[in-house]
Design a protein around this motif. Structure first.
Motif, PDB file in Angstrom:
ATOM      1  N   GLU A 130     -38.083  32.684 -54.386  1.00 26.54           N
ATOM      2  CA  GLU A 130     -38.593  34.047 -54.524  1.00 26.54           C
ATOM      3  C   GLU A 130     -37.936  35.022 -53.562  1.00 26.54           C
ATOM      4  O   GLU A 130     -37.678  36.174 -53.918  1.00 26.54           O
ATOM      5  CB  GLU A 130     -40.108  34.045 -54.291  1.00 26.54           C
ATOM      6  N   SER A 131     -37.659  34.578 -52.326  1.00 26.50           N
ATOM      7  CA  SER A 131     -37.237  35.522 -51.292  1.00 26.50           C
ATOM      8  C   SER A 131     -35.749  35.838 -51.289  1.00 26.50           C
ATOM      9  O   SER A 131     -35.351  36.951 -50.947  1.00 26.50           O
ATOM     10  CB  SER A 131     -37.663  35.010 -49.910  1.00 26.50           C
ATOM     11  N   VAL A 132     -34.901  34.875 -51.668  1.00 24.09           N
ATOM     12  CA  VAL A 132     -33.460  35.136 -51.661  1.00 24.09           C
ATOM     13  C   VAL A 132     -33.101  36.316 -52.570  1.00 24.09           C
ATOM     14  O   VAL A 132     -32.394  37.239 -52.146  1.00 24.09           O
ATOM     15  CB  VAL A 132     -32.662  33.863 -52.028  1.00 24.09           C
ATOM     16  N   PRO A 133     -33.569  36.357 -53.827  1.00 33.21           N
ATOM     17  CA  PRO A 133     -33.239  37.519 -54.667  1.00 33.21           C
ATOM     18  C   PRO A 133     -33.793  38.835 -54.123  1.00 33.21           C
ATOM     19  O   PRO A 133     -33.145  39.881 -54.257  1.00 33.21           O
ATOM     20  CB  PRO A 133     -33.873  37.172 -56.018  1.00 33.21           C
ATOM     21  N   HIS A 157     -31.711  41.085 -52.251  1.00 36.80           N
ATOM     22  CA  HIS A 157     -30.706  41.838 -53.013  1.00 36.80           C
ATOM     23  C   HIS A 157     -31.358  42.835 -53.961  1.00 36.80           C
ATOM     24  O   HIS A 157     -30.707  43.360 -54.867  1.00 36.80           O
ATOM     25  CB  HIS A 157     -29.829  40.872 -53.816  1.00 36.80           C
ATOM     26  N   GLY A 158     -32.668  43.073 -53.760  1.00 32.63           N
ATOM     27  CA  GLY A 158     -33.383  44.000 -54.623  1.00 32.63           C
ATOM     28  C   GLY A 158     -33.661  43.459 -56.007  1.00 32.63           C
ATOM     29  O   GLY A 158     -33.920  44.224 -56.944  1.00 32.63           O
ATOM     30  N   VAL A 206     -30.653  39.882 -63.345  1.00 33.44           N
ATOM     31  CA  VAL A 206     -29.581  39.881 -62.343  1.00 33.44           C
ATOM     32  C   VAL A 206     -28.567  40.958 -62.728  1.00 33.44           C
ATOM     33  O   VAL A 206     -27.983  40.893 -63.812  1.00 33.44           O
ATOM     34  CB  VAL A 206     -28.909  38.499 -62.242  1.00 33.44           C
ATOM     35  N   PRO A 207     -28.332  41.966 -61.851  1.00 31.25           N
ATOM     36  CA  PRO A 207     -27.573  43.147 -62.266  1.00 31.25           C
ATOM     37  C   PRO A 207     -26.055  42.986 -62.335  1.00 31.25           C
ATOM     38  O   PRO A 207     -25.393  43.814 -62.945  1.00 31.25           O
ATOM     39  CB  PRO A 207     -27.945  44.192 -61.205  1.00 31.25           C
ATOM     40  N   THR A 238     -23.711  39.903 -57.651  1.00 30.78           N
ATOM     41  CA  THR A 238     -25.056  39.527 -57.193  1.00 30.78           C
ATOM     42  C   THR A 238     -25.340  38.067 -57.505  1.00 30.78           C
ATOM     43  O   THR A 238     -25.943  37.354 -56.680  1.00 30.78           O
ATOM     44  CB  THR A 238     -26.115  40.420 -57.860  1.00 30.78           C
ATOM     45  N   ALA A 239     -24.897  37.598 -58.659  1.00 29.85           N
ATOM     46  CA  ALA A 239     -25.101  36.190 -59.019  1.00 29.85           C
ATOM     47  C   ALA A 239     -24.436  35.271 -57.994  1.00 29.85           C
ATOM     48  O   ALA A 239     -25.015  34.256 -57.574  1.00 29.85           O
ATOM     49  CB  ALA A 239     -24.548  35.921 -60.414  1.00 29.85           C
ATOM     50  N   ARG A 240     -23.220  35.597 -57.605  1.00 32.73           N
ATOM     51  CA  ARG A 240     -22.520  34.778 -56.599  1.00 32.73           C
ATOM     52  C   ARG A 240     -23.263  34.800 -55.265  1.00 32.73           C
ATOM     53  O   ARG A 240     -23.396  33.772 -54.593  1.00 32.73           O
ATOM     54  CB  ARG A 240     -21.093  35.287 -56.419  1.00 32.73           C
ATOM     55  N   GLU A 241     -23.751  35.979 -54.907  1.00 29.12           N
ATOM     56  CA  GLU A 241     -24.480  36.107 -53.637  1.00 29.12           C
ATOM     57  C   GLU A 241     -25.796  35.324 -53.686  1.00 29.12           C
ATOM     58  O   GLU A 241     -26.210  34.722 -52.677  1.00 29.12           O
ATOM     59  CB  GLU A 241     -24.746  37.585 -53.339  1.00 29.12           C
ATOM     60  N   LEU A 242     -26.452  35.330 -54.848  1.00 29.73           N
ATOM     61  CA  LEU A 242     -27.701  34.582 -54.985  1.00 29.73           C
ATOM     62  C   LEU A 242     -27.463  33.087 -54.817  1.00 29.73           C
ATOM     63  O   LEU A 242     -28.209  32.413 -54.093  1.00 29.73           O
ATOM     64  CB  LEU A 242     -28.334  34.851 -56.353  1.00 29.73           C
ATOM     65  N   LEU A 243     -26.431  32.553 -55.476  1.00 30.48           N
ATOM     66  CA  LEU A 243     -26.169  31.121 -55.346  1.00 30.48           C
ATOM     67  C   LEU A 243     -25.819  30.767 -53.910  1.00 30.48           C
ATOM     68  O   LEU A 243     -26.285  29.743 -53.384  1.00 30.48           O
ATOM     69  CB  LEU A 243     -25.048  30.682 -56.288  1.00 30.48           C
TER      70      LEU A 243
END
Length: 447
Positions: free
Chosen positions: A94-97, A100-101, A421-422, A426-431
């Motif tokens: 929950e917190s990682v995304p 990134h808003g 996921v915008p 952002t997807a790379r940063e989330l992983l």
């Protein structure tokens, strides 16, 4: 009949055991085995079950073991509700995304992808073990994300895997009450994926009832989804969405509400359950009372972030007589006794939704008997719902492939394709953020 509960030290196991106490004699159930990798958690749950036994005056012997082979050997049914990574993993989901808003949401959002990436390999291993030790067993899966996990495990066990969720049936019961009817008298046209479904009609024979409900503001205000989405949006859709679709229709509102909250639901549950499990050594009555108090506090915060975003400050409507344990028992009873009950389940599509292939796991009404669920044909659905279902099914399947192959490229693709996921960046940063926080992902997808 032998029933094995994998995840036997889980907090909701007493709900299942309580339901079993009421049905054991009728089902011919004579052996219940709890399995968990954490012996201390089972030791905490055991006196709660004993407290239920004493309170009900019933008798259903159970035993606990950390030996999976022993637990599964010769089982007729396996219930499974596990959380790989524990609640610490949910907090990260929950917190990682949010950093990134982006809304994390631990089942339908990018948090659900992370949850699935670490859960699916473990569940596939379990399915392989069931096939070896109990080839005739049915696996009734509660493990989230339920639809994704069920589809992955069906690759091993085929149609002997059934996924359950209490959200659709809960919605149907609430709608039935709102129109002044008993749910058992009505037919509910519900379709979608797990935590991504819509109720598009309610029928009494040939008589449609939903349009009248959607025009009745007072009736809509009597149940959770009516208050959550509001009459204007429900009338625009012409359907009532599953509550989890709030995270798609009102994503930014939910992110803002979470940011104003002192802690996430995952963090709340982590603290709350740590306190409960630390109270080991209580007698049955005391343990049962502690469990009930903890459960009440847990349930009243269910989807609190969505309710806060919608301006609905009331508590979650807790139905003491229904939940995922009731859904599991309904499936077990329907298969064991060949009742041909109609239940909304996660099962292979066959031809229920004609725009998806036969093996896609969907959440639709199914007729359930000795041969398992047979999904009911739904036919055409509104275009926007079809588009979202198709997109999310592609996300699910890409996630399954990533989980089973350990492919970083596919994991990023699954995240990038998710509607919440915008961007690919952002997807790379989330992983990367998930990998840094969650040991299972760091091991699978490298450093």
């Amino acid at each position: 009949m032998k029933l094995t509960i994998v995840g036997g030290g889980g907090f909701r196991v007493p709900l299942v055991y309580g339901a079993l106490l009421d049905k054991a004699e009728r089902l011919g159930l004579d052996e219940v085995v709890l399995h968990d990798v954490d012996e201390a958690r089972m030791a905490r749950i055991a006196p709660v079950l004993q407290g239920l036994e004493e309170e009900r005056g019933g008798r259903l012997p159970f035993r606990a073991t950390t030996d999976l082979d022993d637990a599964l050997e010769g089982a007729d049914f396996v219930f499974c509700a596990m959380r790989v990574g524990n609640l610490e993993g949910r907090v990260a989901d929950e917190s990682v995304p949010l950093g990134h808003g982006v809304l994390g949401q631990e089942t339908t959002g990018p948090g659900g992808i992370c949850f699935a990436l670490r859960t699916i390999p473990v569940m596939v291993e379990l399915a392989q073990k069931i096939r070896e030790r109990a080839p005739g067993a049915w696996l009734i899966n509660f493990t989230n994300p339920a639809g994704m996990v069920t589809e992955a495990v069906q690759q091993v066990m085929g149609d002997r895997v059934v996924g359950i969720c209490d959200s659709p049936s809960g919605l149907c019961r609430r709608v039935a009450t709102a129109v002044g009817r008993d749910a058992g008298e009505l037919w509910f046209d519900y379709f979608g994926l797990n935590h991504l479904g819509w109720l598009q009609e309610v029928r009494d024979g040939e008589q449609p009832l939903l349009d009248g409900l959607l025009r009745d503001e007072a009736a809509l205000a009597t149940f959770e989804e009516g208050r959550l989405f509001g009459g204007d949006w429900l009338r625009t859709l012409g359907m009532i969405p599953n509550e989890y679709l709030y995270y798609f229709y009102y994503a930014a509102d939910t992110v803002n509400a979470i940011k104003q909250s002192p802690h996430s639901r995952g963090a709340f549950l982590l603290e709350q359950q740590a306190a409960f499990y630390a109270q080991n050594g209580q007698g049955p009555a005391e343990a049962l009372a502690a469990w009930r108090k903890t459960r009440h506090d847990r349930e009243r915060t269910y989807m609190a972030e969505a309710r806060n975003a919608a301006g609905d400050c009331g508590e979650h409507d807790l139905d003491e007589n229904a939940g995922y344990e009731s859904e599991a028992m309904a499936v077990l009873e329907a298969i064991a006794l060949n009742t041909r009950a109609v239940l909304i389940l996660n099962t292979a599509n066959r031809s229920a939704l004609p725009f998806l292939d036969a093996r896609a796991v969907v959440e639709v009404p199914a007729i359930v008997g000795r041969s398992g669920p047979v999904p009911v044909a739904i036919g055409e659905v509104p275009a926007h719902a079809r588009a979202l279902v198709e997109t999310m099914k592609d996300v699910e399947r890409t996630t399954i492939d990533a989980a089973l192959s350990g492919s970083e490229e596919l994991a990023i693709k699954a995240l990038a394709l998710h509607p919440l996921v915008p961007s690919v960046t952002t997807a790379r940063e989330l992983l990367a953020g998930y990998r840094a926080r969650i040991p299972e992902l760091k091991q699978t997808f490298g450093s």
